[in-house]
Design a protein around this motif. Structure first.
Motif, short mmCIF file in Angstrom:
data_model
loop_
_atom_site.label_atom_id
_atom_site.label_comp_id
_atom_site.label_asym_id
_atom_site.label_seq_id
_atom_site.Cartn_x
_atom_site.Cartn_y
_atom_site.Cartn_z
N ALA A 12 0.83 -1.20 0.00
CA ALA A 12 0.00 0.00 0.00
C ALA A 12 0.87 1.25 0.00
N LEU A 13 2.02 1.16 0.64
CA LEU A 13 2.99 2.25 0.65
C LEU A 13 4.29 1.75 0.05
N ASP A 14 4.78 2.47 -0.95
CA ASP A 14 6.07 2.13 -1.53
C ASP A 14 7.21 2.51 -0.60
N PHE A 15 7.00 3.58 0.17
CA PHE A 15 8.12 4.17 0.91
C PHE A 15 7.59 4.94 2.11
N VAL A 16 8.19 4.71 3.27
CA VAL A 16 7.85 5.47 4.47
C VAL A 16 9.13 6.00 5.10
N SER A 17 9.14 7.30 5.41
CA SER A 17 10.26 7.92 6.12
C SER A 17 9.87 8.20 7.56
N LEU A 18 10.87 8.20 8.41
CA LEU A 18 10.71 8.58 9.81
C LEU A 18 11.71 9.68 10.11
N GLY A 19 11.23 10.84 10.57
CA GLY A 19 12.17 11.92 10.86
C GLY A 19 11.48 13.17 11.33
N ALA A 20 12.28 14.21 11.57
CA ALA A 20 11.78 15.49 12.06
C ALA A 20 11.39 16.39 10.90
N MET A 21 10.24 17.03 11.00
CA MET A 21 9.85 18.07 10.07
C MET A 21 10.41 19.41 10.56
N VAL A 22 10.84 20.24 9.63
CA VAL A 22 11.32 21.58 9.96
C VAL A 22 10.74 22.56 8.96
N HIS A 23 10.79 23.84 9.29
CA HIS A 23 10.50 24.87 8.29
C HIS A 23 11.75 25.74 8.15
N ARG A 24 12.13 25.94 6.90
CA ARG A 24 13.36 26.68 6.61
C ARG A 24 13.01 28.09 6.15
N LEU A 25 13.58 29.08 6.80
CA LEU A 25 13.42 30.47 6.41
C LEU A 25 14.56 30.84 5.47
N ASP A 26 14.21 31.33 4.30
CA ASP A 26 15.18 31.52 3.21
C ASP A 26 15.06 32.95 2.67
N PRO A 27 16.03 33.83 3.00
CA PRO A 27 16.01 35.19 2.47
C PRO A 27 16.67 35.31 1.09
N GLY A 28 16.91 34.16 0.46
CA GLY A 28 17.56 34.17 -0.86
C GLY A 28 19.03 34.50 -0.74
N GLY A 96 1.41 27.89 23.67
CA GLY A 96 1.18 29.30 23.35
C GLY A 96 2.33 30.21 23.69
N VAL A 97 3.39 29.64 24.28
CA VAL A 97 4.52 30.48 24.69
C VAL A 97 5.85 29.92 24.16
N ASN A 98 6.23 28.75 24.65
CA ASN A 98 7.57 28.25 24.31
C ASN A 98 7.59 26.84 23.74
N GLY A 99 6.43 26.35 23.31
CA GLY A 99 6.48 25.08 22.62
C GLY A 99 5.53 24.02 23.19
N PRO A 100 5.79 22.77 22.78
CA PRO A 100 6.82 22.28 21.84
C PRO A 100 6.69 22.92 20.45
N ASN A 101 7.79 22.86 19.69
CA ASN A 101 7.89 23.58 18.43
C ASN A 101 8.25 22.68 17.26
N ILE A 102 7.92 23.15 16.07
CA ILE A 102 8.53 22.63 14.84
C ILE A 102 9.83 23.40 14.65
N ALA A 103 10.94 22.71 14.50
CA ALA A 103 12.25 23.36 14.42
C ALA A 103 12.32 24.34 13.26
N ASN A 121 17.22 26.88 15.10
CA ASN A 121 16.58 26.99 16.41
C ASN A 121 15.78 25.70 16.61
N ARG A 122 16.35 24.78 17.36
CA ARG A 122 15.69 23.50 17.63
C ARG A 122 15.28 23.42 19.10
N CYS A 123 15.10 24.57 19.73
CA CYS A 123 14.74 24.60 21.15
C CYS A 123 13.35 24.00 21.36
N ASN A 124 13.25 23.11 22.33
CA ASN A 124 11.98 22.46 22.68
C ASN A 124 11.31 21.87 21.43
N GLU A 125 12.10 21.17 20.63
CA GLU A 125 11.61 20.59 19.38
C GLU A 125 10.75 19.36 19.67
#
Length: 360
Positions: A12-28, A96-103, A121-125
């Motif tokens: 049913a699934l060809d491929f499954v990954s296990l890991g942390a999601m992050v959002h990357r801020l990119d100013p170019g 609502g203050v310090n997490g937990p967070n998406i890194a 910034n991976r604080c309280n990830e």
């Protein structure tokens, strides 16, 4: 069977990954200290491979990760869905203050002689708080799974994340799935979770369950505790050091069937020479070398891994699978962001040697 991996034909699934999601801020190309605006890229070393396999190669993929019930989590869930990846989440409640967070990953692109700069910034990830038992692998794999993947970034996040990897790999292997691990050695991450000696011990335990290993010579040395051979490489594109270490890798970890990596010579931030190599069944394979004009180098290695895995899942020869990984990784660096915008037709055409002449 063209390659020696005994990959399940269906699932049913060809491929499954296990890991942390992050959002990357990119100013170019603007350094952060001068930036006024940023693009947001949803990413994660393990997720990127699943996303590429779904969006470019049309496979059925999933990501097992931590998720947080706040707007950044909503953004990440939406992007995962848009890439065609099925999410299996352990949810965390944000206070609502310090997490937990998406890194958060901060990464400008640099330009020319100015190198890119990456910091975190991976604080309280949330992902670092994952532990065995958080995922119902029996349910996730209920329709069958062909390939399971994780990596060294997730393994380094805490004392418990490596145990989650081992748990997931054992569950996948019990169903006959192939397992892979991208060493992705990040010294900064391992330094705060026990140092290089702990990394070697942890990764050795993970590799007891691994069929396919991705990592360059530095990854092999630092992640596996293997000494580099007495070989003088002519350049970063010379595979002699990598191939010289394979015997040590296989002696130490005889269950590993495939080892592969990219080779990259950085001339400037915007101009790289690019190749890839693999070892499989005692034979070595080397891709062509191409000169890249880089838009965004982040995710190129994950692009290689996904194209290489796709080739193996599709029953291609090791040589052809390597070319597909090399081609997809190269193309990925021509797009902004961490995940693919290529089509499988473009990848196959480039792997066969097609030029960049305009398509009309």
């Amino acid at each position: 069977m063209v390659n020696s991996l005994n990959i399940p034909v269906t699932g049913a699934l060809d491929f499954v990954s296990l890991g942390a999601m992050v959002h990357r801020l990119d100013p170019g190309i603007i350094p952060f200290r001068k930036a006024r605006q940023c693009e947001i890229h949803v990413s994660g070393g393990e997720f990127n491979v699943a996303a590429n396999l779904a969006d470019c190669f049309g496979l059925q993929t999933g990501i097992a990760s931590a998720m947080v019930d706040y707007p950044i989590g909503e953004l990440v869930v939406d992007r995962v869905r848009a890439m065609g990846v099925r999410g299996f989440y352990q949810w965390f409640k944000h206070n609502g203050v310090n997490g937990p967070n998406i890194a958060t990953v901060y990464s400008d692109r640099g330009h020319g002689v100015r190198a890119p700069v990456v910091f975190y910034n991976r604080c309280n990830e949330a992902a670092a708080q994952l532990r065995p038992g958080d995922f119902d692998w029996k349910t996730i794999f209920s329709g069958g799974v062909r390939w399971f993947h994780s990596g060294g970034i997730f393994a380094a996040l805490s004392e418990t994340t490596a145990e989650v990897i081992i748990e997931g790999m054992k569950a996948a292997k019990a169903l006959g799935a192939i397992t892979s691990f991208d060493l992705n050695f990040r010294e900064k991450l391992w330094r705060i979770s026990g140092g290089e000696s702990r990394a070697v011990d942890v990764i050795a335990r993970i590799l007891e369950n691994v069929d396919v290993l991705v990592g360059n010579e530095e990854d092999l040395q630092k992640g596996l505790g293997i000494a580099g051979p007495e070989v003088a490489a002519k350049s970063k594109l010379d595979p002699s050091i990598f191939f010289g270490m394979i015997e040590q890798v296989i002696t130490k970890h005889p269950q590993v069937k495939v080892v592969a990596t990219t080779l990259r010579e950085v001339h400037t931030t915007s101009r790289h020479s690019w190749a890839a190599v693999a070892w499989m069944d005692g034979k070595t394979y080397i891709s062509p070398t191409v000169e890249l004009d880089i838009i965004d180098r982040v995710g190129g290695g994950d692009g290689f891994a996904s194209g290489f895995f796709y080739g193996l899942l599709a029953g291609e020869s090791p040589e052809e699978a390597l070319k597909l990984g090399w081609a997809h990784g190269a193309l990925l660096t021509t797009f902004p962001g961490d995940t693919t915008m290529a089509t499988v037709e473009q990848v196959r055409a480039f792997a066969k040697g097609d030029s960049a002449r305009i398509q009309r």
